[in-house]
Scaffold this motif. Structure first.
Motif, PDB file in Angstrom:
ATOM      1  N   PRO B 481      -8.150   4.896  -6.111  1.00  0.00           N
ATOM      2  CA  PRO B 481      -9.519   4.569  -6.735  1.00  0.00           C
ATOM      3  C   PRO B 481      -9.731   3.094  -6.943  1.00  0.00           C
ATOM      4  N   SER B 482      -8.528   2.369  -7.222  1.00  0.00           N
ATOM      5  CA  SER B 482      -8.639   0.942  -7.381  1.00  0.00           C
ATOM      6  C   SER B 482      -8.159   0.150  -6.248  1.00  0.00           C
ATOM      7  N   ALA B 483      -7.814   0.601  -5.242  1.00  0.00           N
ATOM      8  CA  ALA B 483      -7.310   0.076  -4.026  1.00  0.00           C
ATOM      9  C   ALA B 483      -7.587   0.824  -2.782  1.00  0.00           C
ATOM     10  N   PRO B 484      -8.294   0.454  -2.035  1.00  0.00           N
ATOM     11  CA  PRO B 484      -8.768   1.385  -0.970  1.00  0.00           C
ATOM     12  C   PRO B 484      -7.552   1.519   0.064  1.00  0.00           C
ATOM     13  N   LEU B 485      -6.804   0.445   0.243  1.00  0.00           N
ATOM     14  CA  LEU B 485      -5.712   0.569   1.224  1.00  0.00           C
ATOM     15  C   LEU B 485      -4.290   0.564   0.669  1.00  0.00           C
ATOM     16  N   ARG B 486      -3.966   1.644   0.836  1.00  0.00           N
ATOM     17  CA  ARG B 486      -2.195   1.797   0.338  1.00  0.00           C
ATOM     18  C   ARG B 486      -1.228   2.157   1.342  1.00  0.00           C
ATOM     19  N   ALA B 487      -0.140   1.635   1.575  1.00  0.00           N
ATOM     20  CA  ALA B 487       0.599   2.057   2.714  1.00  0.00           C
ATOM     21  C   ALA B 487       2.147   1.725   2.213  1.00  0.00           C
ATOM     22  N   ASP B 488       3.126   2.485   2.962  1.00  0.00           N
ATOM     23  CA  ASP B 488       4.137   2.019   2.849  1.00  0.00           C
ATOM     24  C   ASP B 488       4.728   1.591   4.666  1.00  0.00           C
ATOM     25  N   VAL B 489       5.600   0.648   4.880  1.00  0.00           N
ATOM     26  CA  VAL B 489       6.283   0.266   5.979  1.00  0.00           C
ATOM     27  C   VAL B 489       7.659   0.351   5.860  1.00  0.00           C
ATOM     28  N   GLY B 490       8.088   0.862   6.691  1.00  0.00           N
ATOM     29  CA  GLY B 490       9.759   0.858   6.876  1.00  0.00           C
ATOM     30  C   GLY B 490      10.326   1.187   8.122  1.00  0.00           C
ATOM     31  N   LEU B 491      11.447   1.745   8.239  1.00  0.00           N
ATOM     32  CA  LEU B 491      12.125   2.215   9.311  1.00  0.00           C
ATOM     33  C   LEU B 491      12.495   3.763   9.193  1.00  0.00           C
ATOM     34  N   ARG B 492      12.294   4.327  10.383  1.00  0.00           N
ATOM     35  CA  ARG B 492      12.379   5.942  10.441  1.00  0.00           C
ATOM     36  C   ARG B 492      13.536   6.013  11.412  1.00  0.00           C
ATOM     37  N   ALA B 493      14.443   6.634  11.091  1.00  0.00           N
ATOM     38  CA  ALA B 493      15.742   7.099  12.193  1.00  0.00           C
ATOM     39  C   ALA B 493      15.482   8.519  12.316  1.00  0.00           C
ATOM     40  N   GLU B 494      15.484   9.053  13.384  1.00  0.00           N
ATOM     41  CA  GLU B 494      15.214  10.451  13.938  1.00  0.00           C
ATOM     42  C   GLU B 494      16.531  10.729  14.744  1.00  0.00           C
ATOM     43  N   ALA B 495      16.921  12.109  14.806  1.00  0.00           N
ATOM     44  CA  ALA B 495      17.963  12.476  15.508  1.00  0.00           C
ATOM     45  C   ALA B 495      17.615  13.948  15.625  1.00  0.00           C
ATOM     46  N   ARG B 496      18.148  14.304  16.954  1.00  0.00           N
ATOM     47  CA  ARG B 496      18.059  16.098  17.260  1.00  0.00           C
ATOM     48  C   ARG B 496      19.249  16.347  17.882  1.00  0.00           C
ATOM     49  N   PHE B 497      19.508  17.608  17.769  1.00  0.00           N
ATOM     50  CA  PHE B 497      20.720  18.142  18.597  1.00  0.00           C
ATOM     51  C   PHE B 497      20.323  19.416  18.957  1.00  0.00           C
ATOM     52  N   ALA B 498      20.459  19.764  20.343  1.00  0.00           N
ATOM     53  CA  ALA B 498      19.813  21.103  20.733  1.00  0.00           C
ATOM     54  C   ALA B 498      21.143  22.120  20.749  1.00  0.00           C
ATOM     55  N   LEU B 499      21.377  22.874  20.129  1.00  0.00           N
ATOM     56  CA  LEU B 499      22.492  23.748  19.997  1.00  0.00           C
ATOM     57  C   LEU B 499      21.948  24.614  21.339  1.00  0.00           C
ATOM     58  N   ALA B 500      20.848  25.075  21.304  1.00  0.00           N
ATOM     59  CA  ALA B 500      20.500  25.728  22.797  1.00  0.00           C
ATOM     60  C   ALA B 500      18.924  25.372  23.041  1.00  0.00           C
ATOM     61  N   SER B 501      18.296  25.479  24.122  1.00  0.00           N
ATOM     62  CA  SER B 501      17.255  25.180  24.667  1.00  0.00           C
ATOM     63  C   SER B 501      16.164  25.397  23.340  1.00  0.00           C
ATOM     64  N   ASN B 502      16.211  26.638  22.765  1.00  0.00           N
ATOM     65  CA  ASN B 502      15.175  27.290  21.712  1.00  0.00           C
ATOM     66  C   ASN B 502      15.902  27.099  20.408  1.00  0.00           C
ATOM     67  N   LEU B 503      17.011  26.434  20.217  1.00  0.00           N
ATOM     68  CA  LEU B 503      17.664  26.220  18.781  1.00  0.00           C
ATOM     69  C   LEU B 503      17.855  24.962  18.509  1.00  0.00           C
ATOM     70  N   LEU B 504      17.171  24.077  17.835  1.00  0.00           N
ATOM     71  CA  LEU B 504      17.334  22.826  17.477  1.00  0.00           C
ATOM     72  C   LEU B 504      17.244  22.318  16.090  1.00  0.00           C
ATOM     73  N   VAL B 505      18.257  21.419  16.020  1.00  0.00           N
ATOM     74  CA  VAL B 505      18.701  20.660  14.724  1.00  0.00           C
ATOM     75  C   VAL B 505      17.822  19.418  14.679  1.00  0.00           C
ATOM     76  N   SER B 506      16.955  19.198  13.746  1.00  0.00           N
ATOM     77  CA  SER B 506      16.259  17.637  13.837  1.00  0.00           C
ATOM     78  C   SER B 506      16.095  17.408  12.470  1.00  0.00           C
ATOM     79  N   GLY B 507      16.142  16.085  12.370  1.00  0.00           N
ATOM     80  CA  GLY B 507      15.948  15.424  11.130  1.00  0.00           C
ATOM     81  C   GLY B 507      15.469  14.065  11.308  1.00  0.00           C
ATOM     82  N   ALA B 508      15.096  13.454  10.028  1.00  0.00           N
ATOM     83  CA  ALA B 508      14.522  12.106   9.983  1.00  0.00           C
ATOM     84  C   ALA B 508      14.793  11.447   8.583  1.00  0.00           C
ATOM     85  N   VAL B 509      15.553  10.361   8.637  1.00  0.00           N
ATOM     86  CA  VAL B 509      15.600   9.475   7.308  1.00  0.00           C
ATOM     87  C   VAL B 509      14.637   8.229   7.463  1.00  0.00           C
TER      88      VAL B 509
END
Lengths: 242, 748
Positions: B481-509
């Motif tokens: 209500p007091s500031a129309p535009l708020r935002a965070d900027v930063g870096l996102r690291a993503e990683a994934r590992f496929a145990l199988a084609s249909n079994l995926l571990v993934s994450g983001a920091v």
């Protein structure tokens, strides 16, 4: 120039649109990244620069056609192409043959398909591509060296991915014999001119003219100027001939 | 430094004396009552003959409110169907940003965000508003076009007004508009409401709004005094348009009576608009002879990309020699043990070159079945066409039947069976695109791949199991209500590992580098009259912003095909920034069906705002039964019924329109058993989602899309878990309807 300015303005608008959307988002934290498939971001070029995506899986950057040195580059199995609208020229090698249609390809993945004796029927990799042209009548008339009326149909994709179709009524005329030099050799050709008129559409009547230099004795083309579409205009071709 | 603990409720701060311009609490208001939009959309999808007119010359110019119009006044002209128009307007003390959308050929809608200084009331307002305009009559040779419109029709309504407007092109350069306005449009020269003859209640206009706002104020429409407005548009040349109008909009609150910038010297407004290009317009105007304003507008047509997509030429169809020629047509190869691994290797490499990942490959001497995942192409048809051509290059001549199974997250979704001789015959046929579709057999992919039913889909050896990226991110926030535009900027690291084609571990920091999200005003707690207060399931979102590394997500996902037409997902872990737990989903979606049904059950715990991986006490089982329906022509609907994060029970209705180019806009509303009074401002959750494909802007083939939700202030009612990889969009994209919509790209 106007087009360039407009697209810059539109791009700016896009950024503004993104900002508006950003300003209005009230989503949960995880929402801000967007709903793209989980790993699409990984496969995108920027990620590829730091990540472990095989080079083959990345789309190449905008094709910059290979520049060739001067005229006469068309020899043997090469087709030389000049695309004035892109300020580009290239040398193409045959990559496939399907019946009377030969597909030629540049090293940076632009291809042209020509129906014997050399009538352009498809382009790929240019952007505003000609998906397919029905130019059988033109090709047959050129092969027989018989002027006359020929019908054509060009099919192109619109922004909604619908495959449109434009019909053209054309007349193929024999302008006369002409001697041209190709790769240092004089060739006796017959110059044909194909004048085409489309049906009246939103943008008025669309028309174009193609030029062909056919060998005086055999059904092969040595040189041609052929129309791709309204955005790219004409391309110039030096055919291998033999 | 930044808030680590929840700050005191904002009411206290609002009571402090603040310099003018910081103002009191802004009002954030809501949107459509559930179902209203549905009715309007369905009623408005009728065709309009004008559609075929050249869009840029015929398209109306946005007015200062961002809707088709003169200066402040509307005109009875729709935009070209599907167009988005973004308009920014600056006036002394007021600025507006409006996104208008041609929802259907006759129906225009818009969302507006305004900053309004109101010297008369001594405050400054950050205001959201919504408009709708419906074309009642198209323009004829004699009669004008006629439209009815609602401006700012929800909630408190700073701009609230209704109108009837008629527009007529009287010569190629001259257009006349006249109308009758109510509400704000009847600010001067008003007369007693002519509708008063129907019912006396029309004579008075009720003020204020119902309850906690955010509802459609039906009882206000077309009430109170009315006034006439009108104007002239003169097209001086290709680019320049001159406008004069008589307006009933007096900017009563903005003028405050004393502001010299707003003195009313003239009864008319004068303006011009100049087309910088086919998409952009710049306008300037003089209101009431004393106030200068500027606005700029950009239009986007989903069907007219900024750049045509430029995709590398495909490999051509490799045509086999006639069988009589003999060579290569033998089937002896099928008996050679090493043949298949060699073929597979060649196939995987060539598919990778086309942006496709080979999952499974089985072949006999006459028939081959290939499962692949599309990593690059916007349309499944283009991916299919590319895969088919690669196969003609690799497969021995004797293989005639090619079965292409498109997969998503290891699930085989749709199989398309093609005859190789058709590919050869149709590659350069003028009707080759349509003919190939007619000859293709499209079916559930589960029936084609022999391993389809298994719970473990081995990961293909040719592709790496591990992938990662580090990218910058911008995380915008709700409008404070007091500031129309708020935002965070930063870096996102993503990683994934496929145990199988249909079994995926993934994450983001993520690591925030800068931003002001944590200072965002927190919504009031949702409490019922009986004293019961709901958990702050979403209103605490600002406190999950941190300067330390944040584990955004770390989860394992399993995908399966439990039966014909059935798709399954199991997820567990830190599912999203605020919740972790387990999630299970089952979707029924036959390959050619417009209807899909799904059920999702999640059991989650709330994560601690400041801990990397720790949890709080709040635990909830949340889930929905969903029905999805493809209405046709790009319109679709979805209903979810179930239990939301705060334990409230209710339903969400979503209506969307999707364009072949990938643009998508949707509107949703959620009503639950949480009382409107407990929900707070806006009464219930509703909003708009917009998805824009990256390809539309840069012309490079890609599946990347950007999506944003515009909603009323994030509150705790009707909140859903933001689990990744929901099945319906994954599956629907590959099935018959979408495959056919983009079929024109099969030979691209």
């Amino acid at each position: 120039m106007a087009v360039t300015r407009a697209s810059i303005a539109a791009t700016t608008g896009g950024v503004a649109l993104a900002l508006l959307l950003a300003a209005c988002s009230g989503g949960a934290p995880s929402e801000a990244v967007g709903t793209q498939p989980q790993f699409a971001g990984l496969d995108r070029a920027l990620a590829g620069a730091v990540g472990g995506i095989p080079a083959a899986a990345r789309p190449s950057a905008e094709p910059a056609l290979v520049i060739i040195d001067g005229p006469g580059a068309a020899s043997g199995s090469l087709l030389a192409v000049e695309i004035p609208a892109r300020g580009a020229s290239a040398r193409l090698t045959p990559s496939g043959r399907n019946g009377a249609v030969t597909t030629w390809r540049s090293v940076d993945a632009v291809s042209l398909s020509l129906r014997a004796p050399g009538v352009l029927v498809a382009t790929r990799g240019l952007g505003e591509d000609l998906m397919i042209a029905d130019a059988n009548a033109t090709a047959a008339a050129l092969a027989r060296a018989t002027p006359g009326s020929v019908a054509r149909r060009h099919r192109r994709l619109d922004g909604d991915l619908a495959l449109g179709s434009e019909a053209y009524a054309c007349s193929l005329a024999l302008v006369g014999p002409e001697r041209i030099e190709i790769a240092g050799r004089l060739r006796h050709t017959l110059r044909f001119e194909e004048r085409c008129a489309g049906a009246s559409g939103e943008n008025g009547q669309v028309g174009f003219t193609n030029l062909y230099w056919r060998d005086a004795a055999r059904p092969v083309l040595w040189q041609s100027v052929q129309w791709v579409g309204p955005e790219l205009g004409h391309i110039r071709l030096r055919h291998p001939g033999d | 430094m930044r808030h680590k603990a929840p700050p005191s409720p904002r009411q206290g701060a609002a009571a402090e004396k603040r310099p003018r311009g910081h103002g009191r609490r802004g009002r954030l208001r809501g949107w459509f009552g559930a179902g209203t939009l549905a009715a309007v959309v369905l009623a408005a999808t009728g065709p309009v003959a004008q559609q075929a007119m050249p869009a840029d010359r015929a398209a109306p110019t946005p007015n200062s409110y961002g809707m088709p119009g003169l200066i402040d006044m509307p005109v009875a002209r729709p935009m070209p169907d599907g167009r988005f128009a973004l308009t920014g307007t600056a006036l002394p003390g007021t600025s507006r940003v409006t996104l208008a959308f041609q929802i259907a050929p006759r129906l225009t809608g818009s969302f507006r965000y305004s900053r309004i200084e109101r010297p008369r009331l001594g405050d400054r307002l950050f205001d959201r508003s919504f408009d709708l305009q419906f074309l009642l009559l198209e323009e004829g040779p004699r009669r004008p076009a006629l439209a009815v419109g609602l401006r700012d029709f929800i909630g408190t309504g700073e701009y609230a007004s209704e109108y009837l407007v008629a527009t007529k092109q009287v010569s190629p350069r001259l257009r006349l508009t006249a109308g009758l306005g109510w509400g704000r449009l009847a600010g001067k020269n008003a007369f007693s409401n002519p509708l008063g003859v129907l019912d006396d209640r029309f004579r008075t206009r009720p003020g204020g709004f119902t309850g906690t706002g955010g509802r459609v104020e039906f009882t206000r429409f077309f009430r109170g005094d009315a006034a006439l407005f009108g104007g002239i548009e003169y097209q001086a040349n290709e680019r320049l348009r001159l406008v004069a109008e008589v307006s009933g909009d007096t900017y009563r609150n903005e003028t405050g009576g004393t502001d010299p910038r707003w003195r009313q010297r003239m009864p008319v407004n004068l303006g011009f608009s100049y087309a910088l290009g086919p998409r952009t317009t710049l306008s300037g105007f003089l209101l009431h002879g004393g106030t200068v304003g500027l606005s700029a507008a950009v239009a986007f047509d989903p069907g007219r990309p900024l750049r045509a997509v430029r995709v590398d030429a495909p490999v051509p169809v490799a045509v086999r020699p006639a069988p009589a020629a003999g060579a290569g047509w033998s089937t002896d190869w099928a008996e050679v043990p090493s043949a298949r691994p060699i073929l597979r290797q060649a196939l995987a490499a060539r598919l990778a070159g086309e942006g496709l990942r080979l999952e499974t490959f089985e072949t006999g001497s006459r028939r081959a079945v290939v499962t692949y995942t599309n990593l690059r192409h916007e349309t499944p048809a283009r991916a299919l066409g590319r895969a088919a051509r690669v196969l003609t290059e690799v497969l021995p001549h004797s293989v005639e039947e090619i079965v292409l199974v498109s997969a998503a997250r290891g699930m085989p979704v749709t199989s398309v069976t093609l005859r190789r001789s058709d590919l050869e015959a149709l590659e350069h046929a003028p009707e080759g695109t349509e003919a190939l579709l007619a000859r293709a057999a499209i079916a559930d992919g589960r029936g084609a791949a022999t391993q389809a039913g298994t719970l473990w889909q081995p990961h293909p050896a040719e592709t790496p199991r591990f992938g990662w990226s580090v990218l910058p991110y911008v995380q915008p926030a709700l409008m404070d209500p007091s500031a129309p535009l708020r935002a965070d900027v930063g870096l996102r690291a993503e990683a994934r590992f496929a145990l199988a084609s249909n079994l995926l571990v993934s994450g983001a920091v993520t690591q925030r580098l800068a931003g002001n999200l944590s200072g965002t005003t927190r919504a009031l707690e949702a409490c019922r009259n009986d004293g019961f207060c709901y958990e702050r399931v979403r209103s605490d979102a600002p406190f999950y912003s941190s300067d330390r590394p944040v584990l955004e997500r770390l989860a394992v996902d399993h995908f399966s095909r439990p039966g014909p037409d059935l798709f399954g997902r199991l997820s567990a872990g830190w599912l999203e920034r605020m919740y972790g737990g387990v999630s299970a989903e089952l979707l029924w979606k036959p390959v050619a069906s417009r209807l899909a049904l799904g059920v999702e059950v999640n059991h989650v715990r709330r994560r601690a705002p400041d801990g990397f991986a720790s949890f709080l006490d709040y635990e909830v089982t949340t889930g929905h039964v969903s029905a999805y329906y493809d209405i046709g022509a790009g319109y679709s609907g979805q209903i979810d019924v179930g239990r939301y994060l705060a334990g409230d029970v209710g339903a969400t209705l979503t209506l969307s329109r999707e364009f072949a180019s990938g643009w998508r806009i949707g509107a949703y509303a959620t009503i639950t058993d949480m009382p409107f009074s407990a929900f707070g401002e806006g009464s219930f959750d509703k909003g708009i989602t917009i998805t824009i494909p990256v390809t539309w802007f840069d012309g490079r083939p890609s599946r990347a899309r950007n999506s944003q939700t515009i909603r009323s202030l994030t509150r705790d009612g009707g909140a859903r878990l933001e689990v990744q990889n929901r099945l319906h969009p994954l599956v629907r994209e590959l099935q018959r309807g979408n495959l056919e919509q983009g079929w024109g790209t099969v030979w691209q």
